[in-house]
Design an enzyme around this catalytic site. Structure first.
Site, PDB file in Angstrom:
ATOM      1  N   ASN A 270      26.642  47.186  27.746  1.00 42.67           N
ATOM      2  CA  ASN A 270      28.008  46.975  28.212  1.00 42.67           C
ATOM      3  C   ASN A 270      28.920  46.468  27.109  1.00 42.67           C
ATOM      4  OD1 ASN A 270      28.412  47.295  31.393  1.00 42.67           O
ATOM      5  ND2 ASN A 270      26.295  46.745  30.966  1.00 42.67           N
TER       6      ASN A 270
ATOM      7  N   HIS B 261      30.273  35.605  46.417  1.00 42.53           N
ATOM      8  CA  HIS B 261      31.262  34.989  47.309  1.00 42.53           C
ATOM      9  C   HIS B 261      31.158  33.475  47.217  1.00 42.53           C
ATOM     10  CE1 HIS B 261      33.980  34.413  50.644  1.00 42.53           C
ATOM     11  NE2 HIS B 261      34.151  35.733  50.723  1.00 42.53           N
TER      12      HIS B 261
ATOM     13  N   HIS C 274      26.194  46.833  39.647  1.00 42.77           N
ATOM     14  CA  HIS C 274      26.949  47.676  40.569  1.00 42.77           C
ATOM     15  C   HIS C 274      26.851  47.209  42.024  1.00 42.77           C
ATOM     16  CE1 HIS C 274      26.919  50.206  37.045  1.00 42.77           C
ATOM     17  NE2 HIS C 274      25.621  50.356  37.121  1.00 42.77           N
TER      18      HIS C 274
ATOM     19  N   HIS D 280      34.905  37.045  45.613  1.00 45.16           N
ATOM     20  CA  HIS D 280      35.894  36.386  46.454  1.00 45.16           C
ATOM     21  C   HIS D 280      35.372  34.983  46.748  1.00 45.16           C
ATOM     22  CE1 HIS D 280      38.459  35.961  50.254  1.00 45.16           C
ATOM     23  NE2 HIS D 280      39.311  36.176  49.263  1.00 45.16           N
TER      24      HIS D 280
ATOM     25  N   GLU E 124      42.226  32.954  48.390  1.00 42.08           N
ATOM     26  CA  GLU E 124      41.829  31.869  49.286  1.00 42.08           C
ATOM     27  C   GLU E 124      41.039  30.816  48.517  1.00 42.08           C
ATOM     28  OE1 GLU E 124      39.181  31.169  53.349  1.00 42.08           O
ATOM     29  OE2 GLU E 124      39.616  33.197  52.652  1.00 42.08           O
TER      30      GLU E 124
ATOM     31  N   GLU F 120      38.190  29.222  51.211  1.00 45.99           N
ATOM     32  CA  GLU F 120      39.146  28.170  50.890  1.00 45.99           C
ATOM     33  C   GLU F 120      38.418  26.854  50.621  1.00 45.99           C
ATOM     34  OE1 GLU F 120      42.853  25.727  52.975  1.00 45.99           O
ATOM     35  OE2 GLU F 120      41.750  27.268  54.094  1.00 45.99           O
TER      36      GLU F 120
ATOM     37  N   GLN G  91      30.171  44.863  36.660  1.00 44.20           N
ATOM     38  CA  GLN G  91      30.036  46.314  36.689  1.00 44.20           C
ATOM     39  C   GLN G  91      30.741  46.947  37.886  1.00 44.20           C
ATOM     40  OE1 GLN G  91      25.915  47.407  36.060  1.00 44.20           O
ATOM     41  NE2 GLN G  91      25.748  46.102  34.258  1.00 44.20           N
TER      42      GLN G  91
END
Length: 310
Positions: free
Chosen positions: A185, A107, A102, A75, A56, A78, A69
């Site tokens: 990492n 968003h 974690h 996400h 989106e 739109e 992680q």
């Protein structure tokens, strides 16, 4: 089936079937869901169980030497974009040398700068987090711009700009810990890349045996998980004290612990140095630390090492 190369599905807002763009030095774990126009820089690590879905909202950018992680979700909506450091428009921009830890949720529209740390289960939505910011656990950052170099404590909710502008500066110890997690990492990335190649893993294993060349605190931090270190540093930021107890193998079996001299130091790094000395002193025994609040109540407890059987 690994999803690392899956295009975004055809939708009303995108019919282009965009593919991820992955730098050859990056690593994406096979259990990751990596979908759509996601652009990964050099030496990026995407850990197991993450979902990075640019369908989106798109595109996403994740800068070099950044680690995403386990269990992170990225996400975007739109509508709504941020401007990346390259001047282009993105749904999500994450800079270089940054840790998204974690179960965090990023968003878009969202911007996270270089050298940032986003703690466990924290959420960044419709917001900008400036360079060198430290965000601890279970925080919410929404509809604001966090100035560079700020510290957001565990559980803090920042939803208006005046709150964001009053945030304290992150301390040197906070940045040192964030850099430490990045280095952990980086080692994981190398390990993932050659896990099935004995010739490759031998130099990695041997590299950790050069103990005398590294400071004692670095060796302590290698023994502790990133989660425990973040918890300890978080308790220190709250003004709580850190105590320590030890037990040999026989007493450990029956849960009988002996109090140790208190950890010295006022600043977090001094406390970690003191903890290193205690762990060396009680090598072979079980060692645990605990946090004490202002009411002299024990609020958290961590087992750092188990005893060597006699």
């Amino acid at each position: 089936m690994p999803l690392r190369q899956q295009p975004s599905p055809p939708t009303p807002w995108d019919r282009g079937l965009d593919q991820p763009q992955i730098h050859e030095s990056a690593y994406v774990h096979p259990s990751t869901s990596l979908i759509g126009d996601v652009r990964l820089g050099h030496q990026v690590l995407i850990a197991p169980g993450t979902s990075i879905r640019a369908d989106e909202g798109m595109p996403f950018y994740i800068g070099g030497n950044t680690n995403i992680q386990d269990g992170v979700v990225i996400h975007g909506l739109e509508r709504g974009r941020v401007t990346g450091d390259d001047g282009e428009s993105y749904s999500v921009w994450i800079g270089e040398h940054t840790c998204i830890t974690h179960m965090a949720l990023i968003h878009g529209p969202a911007y996270i700068g270089d050298d940032c740390f986003i703690g466990f289960r924290s959420t960044v939505f419709n917001a900008k987090v400036g360079h060198r910011c430290i965000v601890m656990m279970h925080a919410l950052i929404q509809d604001v711009e966090i100035p560079p170099g700020k510290y957001v404590g565990s559980g803090v909710v920042i939803t208006n700009q005046s709150e964001a502008d009053r945030l304290p500066d992150a301390k040197t110890t906070d940045h040192r810990f964030s850099h430490h997690v990045v280095e952990i990492n980086r080692a994981l990335l190398a390990g993932y890349r050659c896990a099935d190649d004995v010739a490759c893993t031998t130099p990695l294993n041997n590299g950790h045996r050069s103990e005398t060349a590294r400071p004692q605190t670095d060796r302590l931090q290698e023994q502790l998980s990133a989660e425990v270190l973040e918890q300890i540093l978080g308790q220190l930021r709250l003004g709580n004290q850190i105590g320590i107890e030890q037990a040999d193998a026989r007493h450990f079996k029956v849960g009988s612990w002996q109090s140790c001299p208190p950890l010295e130091g006022t600043y977090p790094q001094q406390v970690l140095d003191s903890l290193n000395r205690r762990m060396t002193e009680y090598q072979g025994n079980a060692v645990r630390v605990f946090s004490i609040d202002s009411h002299k109540q024990r609020v958290m407890e961590w087992l750092l090492q188990r005893p060597i059987p006699s």
